[in-house]
Design a protein around this motif. Structure first.
Motif, mmCIF file in Angstrom:
data_model
loop_
_atom_site.group_PDB
_atom_site.id
_atom_site.type_symbol
_atom_site.label_atom_id
_atom_site.label_comp_id
_atom_site.label_asym_id
_atom_site.label_seq_id
_atom_site.Cartn_x
_atom_site.Cartn_y
_atom_site.Cartn_z
ATOM 1 N N SER A 44 55.002 34.338 -13.561
ATOM 2 C CA SER A 44 54.825 35.677 -12.967
ATOM 3 C C SER A 44 54.448 35.595 -11.488
ATOM 4 N N GLU A 66 60.044 33.157 -13.932
ATOM 5 C CA GLU A 66 59.325 34.427 -13.887
ATOM 6 C C GLU A 66 58.504 34.624 -15.163
ATOM 7 N N GLN A 67 59.107 34.300 -16.288
ATOM 8 C CA GLN A 67 58.421 34.437 -17.570
ATOM 9 C C GLN A 67 57.204 33.510 -17.662
ATOM 10 N N LYS A 107 63.458 32.406 -16.295
ATOM 11 C CA LYS A 107 62.519 31.566 -17.051
ATOM 12 C C LYS A 107 61.262 31.285 -16.228
#
Length: 261
Positions: free
Chosen positions: A211, A207-208, A205
């Protein structure tokens, strides 16, 4: 020619179970003397924590490495902190919310005190003096301990008070209550299971949303990184913190010297 002595400050990290502190070499982030610790008072009410911090400062200054008491003092605590005011309370008493904490600590210790969120201090310490020193781009430092803390840093600049441990994922409205290191210990979860089933969805999550170029995992559990980091299944690289459980102390001391308010 005489060598120039490195500047030294005091860093104090208030946690849900313990309050840690030390003299810190501000040139390289190393501890001067031994790290000192006192137990966090039950429930962490304001007056009792003020007493404990004063006791801890005394233990730090009683060491032979301390020369006098004229040190800058940086502190961190498990709270959103804005201009010295605590705006939340994670694993500490609710009476901290809205309290002018930096002013109270300064008055109790008789010297100005810099105050910041504990995860932000740990993240800043790690980026300045630890594994991610001189790293570029966006970094997320995640502290796994009594709760889950986060620090977002871009090209060495801290974005304070992200508090990403409280994200909602699925049916879990406050994810640190499901996946912190304390929860893992309480439920006696194997490290591999914890990493695959609880940490992987969380890091996915993050990372989403952000980034990041790199994740860094901090907190005492990071000393066992080899046993669980390989099982957090996300594309972004994840490294263990170099400063482990001293990162908050180091970051708080450095930010105080830099005039953080």
């Amino acid at each position: 020619m005489a060598q120039t002595q490195s500047p030294v400050g005091i860093g104090i990290d208030i946690g849900g179970t313990g309050i840690k502190g030390a003299l810190v070499n501000l040139d390289d982030g190393s501890l001067v003397g031994e790290r000192q610790k006192v137990k966090t008072p039950e429930g962490a009410p304001i007056d009792a924590v003020l007493d404990a911090v004063e006791e801890l400062r005394g233990k730090i200054l009683a060491q032979p490495e301390a020369s006098g008491s004229d040190y800058s003092i940086g502190m961190c605590m498990p709270s959103v902190v804005r201009r010295g005011v605590a705006l939340s309370a994670a694993n500490i008493a609710d009476e901290w919310i809205g309290f002018e904490a930096a002013k109270a600590f300064s008055e109790r210790l008789g010297t100005p005190v810099s105050l910041i969120n504990d995860a932000d201090a740990a993240g800043y310490g790690e980026v300045m003096f630890g594994h991610a020193k001189d790293a570029h781009g966006a970094l997320l430092v995640i502290t796994l301990g009594t709760g889950i803390g986060s620090a977002l840093i871009h090209n060495g600049n801290l974005v304070p008070n992200t508090e990403l441990g409280h994200l909602s994922l699925g049916k879990h409205g406050d994810y640190e209550k499901y996946a912190s290191a304390k929860v893992r210990e309480k439920e006696d979860l194997p490290l591999k299971h914890w990493a695959k089933k609880r940490l992987t969805p969380y890091f996915a999550k993050l990372e989403q949303l952000f980034s990041p170029d790199l994740f860094i995992v901090s907190g005492g559990i990071s000393k066992r990184a080899d046993e669980f980091l390989p099982f957090i299944d996300v594309p972004t690289r994840i490294d263990a913190a170099q400063l482990t459980n001293n990162a908050g102390i180091v970051g708080a001391a450095l930010l105080a010297e830099e005039g953080w308010t």
